[in-house]
Design an enzyme around this catalytic site. Structure first.
Site, mmCIF file in Angstrom:
data_model
loop_
_atom_site.group_PDB
_atom_site.id
_atom_site.type_symbol
_atom_site.label_atom_id
_atom_site.label_comp_id
_atom_site.label_asym_id
_atom_site.label_seq_id
_atom_site.Cartn_x
_atom_site.Cartn_y
_atom_site.Cartn_z
ATOM 1 N N THR A 152 0.827 -1.284 -0.181
ATOM 2 C CA THR A 152 -0.097 0.044 0.039
ATOM 3 C C THR A 152 1.024 1.189 0.001
ATOM 4 O O THR A 152 0.611 2.301 -0.294
ATOM 5 C CB THR A 152 -0.779 0.051 1.428
ATOM 6 N N ASP A 153 2.047 0.977 0.420
ATOM 7 C CA ASP A 153 2.965 2.416 0.555
ATOM 8 C C ASP A 153 3.055 3.024 -0.876
ATOM 9 O O ASP A 153 3.013 4.482 -0.862
ATOM 10 C CB ASP A 153 4.084 2.103 1.222
ATOM 11 N N ASP A 210 9.681 0.647 4.610
ATOM 12 C CA ASP A 210 10.666 -0.164 5.510
ATOM 13 C C ASP A 210 11.678 0.967 6.026
ATOM 14 O O ASP A 210 12.314 1.020 7.172
ATOM 15 C CB ASP A 210 11.608 -0.802 4.726
ATOM 16 N N SER A 259 32.374 -5.843 5.405
ATOM 17 C CA SER A 259 31.089 -6.695 6.002
ATOM 18 C C SER A 259 31.571 -7.941 6.646
ATOM 19 O O SER A 259 32.347 -8.765 6.054
ATOM 20 C CB SER A 259 30.371 -6.806 4.831
ATOM 21 N N SER A 262 13.289 -6.728 5.937
ATOM 22 C CA SER A 262 14.029 -5.410 5.508
ATOM 23 C C SER A 262 15.333 -5.082 6.257
ATOM 24 O O SER A 262 15.719 -4.174 6.673
ATOM 25 C CB SER A 262 13.264 -4.249 6.062
ATOM 26 N N GLY A 287 16.464 -11.781 3.413
ATOM 27 C CA GLY A 287 15.424 -12.335 2.270
ATOM 28 C C GLY A 287 14.387 -12.954 3.294
ATOM 29 O O GLY A 287 13.369 -13.630 2.701
ATOM 30 N N ALA A 288 14.010 -12.400 4.564
ATOM 31 C CA ALA A 288 12.950 -12.967 5.145
ATOM 32 C C ALA A 288 11.759 -12.205 5.399
ATOM 33 O O ALA A 288 10.658 -12.142 6.082
ATOM 34 C CB ALA A 288 13.352 -13.422 6.629
ATOM 35 N N GLY A 289 11.781 -11.151 4.243
ATOM 36 C CA GLY A 289 10.819 -10.012 4.458
ATOM 37 C C GLY A 289 10.729 -9.002 5.728
ATOM 38 O O GLY A 289 9.620 -8.347 6.070
HETATM 39 C C1 GLA Z 1 8.713 -4.384 0.486
HETATM 40 C C2 GLA Z 1 8.954 -2.853 0.274
HETATM 41 C C3 GLA Z 1 8.262 -1.697 0.913
HETATM 42 C C4 GLA Z 1 6.558 -2.376 0.665
HETATM 43 C C5 GLA Z 1 6.592 -4.181 0.974
HETATM 44 C C6 GLA Z 1 5.298 -4.250 0.938
HETATM 45 O O1 GLA Z 1 9.187 -4.463 1.672
HETATM 46 O O2 GLA Z 1 10.606 -2.531 0.420
HETATM 47 O O3 GLA Z 1 8.467 -0.591 0.536
HETATM 48 O O4 GLA Z 1 6.164 -2.151 -0.370
HETATM 49 O O5 GLA Z 1 7.695 -4.775 0.355
HETATM 50 O O6 GLA Z 1 4.245 -3.555 1.730
#
Ligand code: GLA
Length: 383
Positions: free
Chosen positions: A34-35, A169, A66, A123, A119-121
């Protein structure tokens, strides 16, 4: 790895002391994709982040190491070419985006590590960008506000990493507050902190360990579909600036003008707006049944309309439902990664055991389990 080790690795490499900065990953209770559509998101920062030791070096060169990748990268502040190491591009991009805005930077040395699962969502890349944007702003006393620091991180993704992400994020990583979620209106950037302490419940992430590839144009294609639907609606309704401003009635007026796929993406986004508002209201009333119901609604939409789920995520969502978990859905961009689950405390142990056993039987490995602790955003750590 801890801060003491980080500092000693820094001083071994560079022969001097450093300051340490950190910025976290995030969860998002609801409000996905939605962002970049000018809608609402409802994230919180977590107790996992990137930690960077940094010291200015009085040159025009950045020397970075790193710890996780055991690799180093060096680039000049005025160099055009981005570094070949993917992780270094985030630091390079943040520097370039700060400079593009007219601020002057000097060289610095840095050593960093992270404990946000990759890679786990959650951020990890926004955590990396926000750590450096926050630190450089502080060290060079640039006076950039945190909204602009978030935009610097977002522009880094757009211009150096190929992901046309929204602002959620980076915003969450910079503005996070312990014990609070933040409802952000991405059209106006107005936000509110909501205390989040669901009594009798736990929030847990189950990581499929399937790596999502946001950069793999699938994410960018979703965004294009939304922009296409929005452009068609705006022709008839000029007041609609973002897809989240539109209603289903408006979408239905243009359904024959756009591909079926774009219609489905838009249908999801328009539905998601109401779900976030419902969840915020329900939270204030302590009505967790409604919170959970909307989370399942989001999962359905992300799986069937937005098509960013995968077999493993759908499977975990089904198990949650079977176990009577209050709410469950795929979190973040999708294409792998985690489900976020709102679970009654007395169900927690049996849910985790069942999910591990069934997932393992089907996919040959267990999902990883992360309990969520909502924590503070970007900051300098006391030395
Ligand atoms: C990723 C993107 C965010 C957002 C999400 C989905 O994390 O970086 O900006 O769009 O996907 O909500």
């Amino acid at each position: 790895m801890d801060i003491t080790e980080l500092k000693s690795i820094f001083s071994e490499r560079f022969g001097k002391e450093c300051c340490v900065y950190t910025s976290p990953g995030r969860i998002n209770l609801i409000g996905e994709h939605t962002d970049y559509n000018g809608g609402f998101v409802f994230p919180g920062a977590i107790d996992k982040g990137i930690y960077a030791g940094i010291c200015l070096n009085g040159t025009d060169t950045i020397r970075a190491y790193s710890i996780d990748y055991q690799g180093s990268s060096e680039f000049g502040l005025n160099e055009e070419d981005k570094p070949s190491e993917a992780w270094a591009r985030y630091i390079f991009g943040v520097c370039r985006e700060i400079q593009k805005r007219g601020y002057s930077l000097g060289g610095f040395d840095t050593v960093f590590f992270g404990n946000v699962p990759l890679g786990a969502g959650m951020s990890s890349s926004a955590a990396l960008e926000s750590t450096f944007a926050f630190a450089l702003n502080d060290l060079f006393q640039l006076g950039i506000d945190k909204f602009e620091l978030a935009r610097i991180g977002q522009a880094t993704e757009h211009n150096y990493c190929g992901v046309k992400c929204g602002i959620m994020d980076q915003f969450a990583s910079l503005f996070g507050k312990a014990g609070h979620l933040m409802r952000l209106n991405c059209a106006t950037m107005e936000f509110e902190y909501f205390p989040f302490n669901p009594k009798g419940y736990k929030v847990v992430l189950l990581d499929t360990v399937v790596k999502h590839e946001l950069a793999s144009s699938a994410y960018n294609r979703r965004r294009e579909s939304c922009e296409n639907a929005c452009a068609h609606i705006a022709k008839k309704h000029p007041e609609v600036k973002y897809l989240s401003d539109a209603t289903m009635a408006m979408l239905n007026e243009i359904d024959v003008e756009i591909p079926a796929e774009d219609y489905m993406r838009a249908e999801y986004v328009i539905g998601e707006k109401q779900r976030v508002l419902d969840v915020c209201d329900a939270l204030e009333k302590g009505d967790y049944a409604t919170v959970g119901d909307r989370m399942y609604g989001t999962h359905y939409g992300m799986s069937k309309l937005y098509e960013v789920s995968c077999e493993e995520l759908d499977f975990l969502n089904d198990i949650a439902k079977e176990c009577g978990v209050t709410g469950s859905r795929v979190m973040g961009g999708g294409f792998g990664g985690c489900t976020i689950n709102l679970v009654k405390e007395d169900l927690y142990d049996s849910f985790i055991a069942t999910a591990k056993e069934k997932f393992n039987a089907k996919f040959g490995h267990e999902p990883k389990v992360y309990d969520v602790v909502i924590s503070d955003g970007a900051r300098k750590l006391d030395n």
